[in-house]
Design a protein around this motif. Structure first.
Motif, short mmCIF file in Angstrom:
data_model
loop_
_atom_site.label_atom_id
_atom_site.label_comp_id
_atom_site.label_asym_id
_atom_site.label_seq_id
_atom_site.Cartn_x
_atom_site.Cartn_y
_atom_site.Cartn_z
N GLY A 190 51.87 21.94 70.75
CA GLY A 190 51.73 22.37 69.36
C GLY A 190 51.37 23.83 69.24
N THR A 191 51.17 24.48 70.38
CA THR A 191 50.75 25.89 70.32
C THR A 191 51.91 26.81 69.93
N ARG A 250 53.85 26.70 67.30
CA ARG A 250 53.78 27.12 65.90
C ARG A 250 52.66 28.11 65.67
N TYR A 251 51.56 27.93 66.40
CA TYR A 251 50.45 28.88 66.22
C TYR A 251 50.77 30.24 66.81
N LEU A 252 51.53 30.27 67.89
CA LEU A 252 51.97 31.57 68.41
C LEU A 252 52.88 32.26 67.40
N LEU A 253 53.81 31.48 66.83
CA LEU A 253 54.78 32.08 65.92
C LEU A 253 54.14 32.57 64.62
N VAL A 254 53.08 31.91 64.16
CA VAL A 254 52.45 32.37 62.92
C VAL A 254 51.34 33.39 63.22
N ARG A 255 51.14 33.67 64.50
CA ARG A 255 50.05 34.61 64.84
C ARG A 255 50.25 35.99 64.25
N PRO A 256 51.38 36.67 64.15
CA PRO A 256 52.72 36.26 64.53
C PRO A 256 53.14 36.88 65.86
N VAL A 257 53.92 36.11 66.61
CA VAL A 257 54.65 36.64 67.75
C VAL A 257 56.11 36.47 67.37
N GLY A 258 56.88 37.56 67.38
CA GLY A 258 58.30 37.46 67.05
C GLY A 258 58.99 36.51 68.01
N ARG A 259 60.01 35.82 67.53
CA ARG A 259 60.65 34.83 68.39
C ARG A 259 61.33 35.48 69.59
N ASP A 313 64.74 25.75 63.13
CA ASP A 313 63.49 25.36 62.48
C ASP A 313 62.50 24.89 63.53
N VAL A 314 61.29 25.40 63.45
CA VAL A 314 60.26 24.93 64.38
C VAL A 314 59.48 23.82 63.68
N THR A 315 59.77 22.58 64.06
CA THR A 315 59.12 21.45 63.39
C THR A 315 58.16 20.73 64.32
#
Lengths: 314, 270
Positions: B91-92, B94-103, B267-269
């Protein structure tokens, strides 16, 4: 702080979110309410650029999402669904790693990282957690850690999906007080929940979502309007029923529900008849009444009527 | 971000255990060889194993030959398969991506740590093999170091050729890694991604030996894997090495491109 226009998300044949127009203003404590599977989490994910909308526009902190997600997210703290952390590392290491992964900001720089990590752990009540790995934590501790990581960047906007999941009543209260404190200090809070009591106690504005559609959005006091009926608690209920014949529409012990009268008129007549009045107030709708009136069953209930299942989130 | 990823990978005990195990196998083989002095006959068994009996300095190359077919790809596949799918599972992601870390940035960081893992693994095996080889099998007189073609090889030549081998094997492993890496962006299951990478490898190995698949053989990822043996010919036989390098390069570029295209638009679900 958050505005959406016609926000829609379709997963294959399933319409998870259907033209939602959110309006979250600066300083709000916004409660995003809805039954399970009504599209809350999908909406939250779209706000954060994790899931891409099928149609519609999103603006967070005045910038379009997902186009400027990189400029916006450093100012946003988020808890999406469940908290998550690397299970073999401690809370402190997890927060440090997460912070080091992203870009520093003025308020949350590399130099004050250690201090911020200590601060947020204290705020959520994990200050003396030590070096135990996260896999040994209880559900409530993980939840606290999740909230800590949302606070780590000293955000202007908090987006919290079910923030009190897994907490005991004591913990819920602590988190509520923490959130109210942060809100007073200027942080806007957007939280989704299916717990009505929680939203009722914490939020100033409420949006209600049902099967992907936003069915209500207003200030909490506005939603909880008066019903036009009056509640009284009297010393002699039988006498009062006789006196106010025809106006009494409900009775529960010494509590009466009156219709077609006002608090002033009812108390005046009762006092004149020498019936003691312990309490008297206009009846207000509870948030529960409002929400249950607006929404259908959660999608976790699967009845015979098959058409509803098409609205489920995958 | 790259530094964070590398620390994350090399901070795990699991990573070091897998490298340790990779080094263990050639060591065990060396112990048996030194105790019994029975080598496979020339031309049989893993490359070079017959030659190392007389000279331990050749053992790093032989050791790579031992771990190359199975053990190294397994380790690399697991690490690469774990990269994105592992974050999705905990689950980490999504937290990396909203940290944000660009994809894209996240992909680059993950890829860097995988590449470093490949290099560290290959180097660790070579160095362990060198130490073990020299101690157990003896260094032998310098003149005894010969190429596969039978001509003598000076220690510095041997050193250069061994380094080239390490790089070539590393590049081949990156091919395996990119399959697992691409699958890792596709699924949320690290196991599926790792096994997918290995299946591609096994599939390719089967087809390479199949005469009926002659037309496509030269384009299969494992076709030129053993071409590094040509580094130890005199003169070095570049033809297969070059082809192997290019074929592998095409796979790496295409698969990484697919990984990028998929991950930046999905989509990151999880």
């Amino acid at each position: 702080m958050i505005t959406t226009h016609g926000l829609t998300k379709r997963f294959g044949r399933v319409l998870a979110v259907d033209s939602v127009d959110l309006d979250v203003r600066e300083g709000d404590r916004y409660g995003f309410l809805g039954p399970n599977g009504s599209g809350k989490t999908t909406t939250v994910r779209m706000l954060l650029g994790l899931v891409y909308a099928t149609r519609g526009e999103i603006e967070v902190l005045g910038e379009p999402i997902p186009k400027h997600v990189r400029d916006v997210l450093p100012e946003v703290g988020a808890l999406v669904e469940n908290p998550a952390a690397y299970p073999h590392l401690s809370a402190r290491t997890n927060l440090t790693i997460l912070d080091a992964s992203g870009p520093p900001t003025d308020r949350a720089s590399r130099r004050n990282r250690r201090q911020r990590v200590g601060e947020v752990l204290e705020q959520v009540g994990l200050a003396s957690i030590g070096r135990r790995p996260v896999k040994t934590y209880s559900l409530g501790m993980r939840q606290r850690l999740g909230i800590a990581s949302a606070l780590l960047g000293r955000p202007r906007l908090l987006v919290l999906d079910e923030p009190t999941n897994g907490l005991d009543p004591q913990g819920i209260r602590e988190i509520r007080e923490l959130l109210v404190g942060l809100n007073r200090a200027g942080t806007t809070i957007f939280m989704s929940s299916h717990l009505l009591a929680e939203v009722e106690q914490l939020c100033t504005r409420v949006g209600v979502v049902d099967r992907g559609r936003l069915v209500a959005q207003a200030a909490l006091t506005e939603l909880r309007g008066e019903t036009g009926r009056t509640l009284v608690r009297v010393g002699d209920p039988a006498g009062a029923v006789g006196l106010l014949d025809g106006r009494v529409v409900g009775r529960d012990g010494d509590r009466l529900v009156l219709a077609g009268t006002t608090v002033a008129e009812a108390t005046a007549r009762l006092v004149q008849a020498r019936i003691a009045v312990h309490e008297a107030a206009p009846e207000r709708r509870t948030l529960e009444d409002v929400v249950l009136g607006l929404t259908s069953h959660g999608s976790d209930r699967v009845d015979g009527d098959g058409h509803r299942t098409e609205q489920l989130q995958p | 971000m790259i530094v964070v990823e590398i620390r994350k990978l090399f901070g795990r005990r699991r990573t070091w255990v897998s490298i340790f195990l990779l080094c263990l196998l050639p060591t065990v083989v060396a112990v048996f060889l030194s105790l019994t002095d029975i080598g496979p006959r020339p031309g049989e068994g893993p490359a070079f194993l017959s030659a190392v009996l007389s000279n331990g300095a050749l053992y790093p190359a032989a050791a790579l030959g031992i771990v190359l077919p199975i053990f190294l790809p397994i380790a690399v596949s697991i690490v690469a398969g774990e990269s994105i799918a592992g974050e999705a599972t905990t689950g980490t992601l999504r937290y990396l991506l909203v940290r944000p870390v660009g994809r894209t940035r996240l992909l680059v960081a993950k890829l860097s740590s995988i590449t470093l893992f490949v290099l560290v693994a290959v180097f660790a095996v070579s160095i362990t093999a060198l130490v073990v080889g020299l101690n157990l099998l003896g260094s032998g007189p310098v003149v005894a170091t010969t190429t596969v073609s039978g001509t003598p090889l000076s220690p510095s030549q041997l050193g250069i050729r061994t380094v080239l081998t390490i790089l070539y094997v590393g590049w081949s492993m990156l091919g395996v890694a990119s399959v697992a890496f691409f699958l890792s962006t596709l699924t949320d299951s690290p196991l599926a991604a790792a096994l997918g990478g290995l299946s591609a490898l096994v599939g390719s190995t089967v087809l390479v030996t199949l005469d009926a698949a002659d037309n496509v053989r030269d384009y299969l990822p494992t076709r030129y894997w053993l071409a590094w043996v040509d580094f130890f010919r005199d003169p070095i036989l570049w033809r297969d090495i070059e082809r192997g390098f290019l074929v592998q390069g095409v796979y790496v570029v295409v698969l990484l491109g697919m990984a990028w295209a998929n991950f930046t638009t999905r989509d990151v679900t999880s």
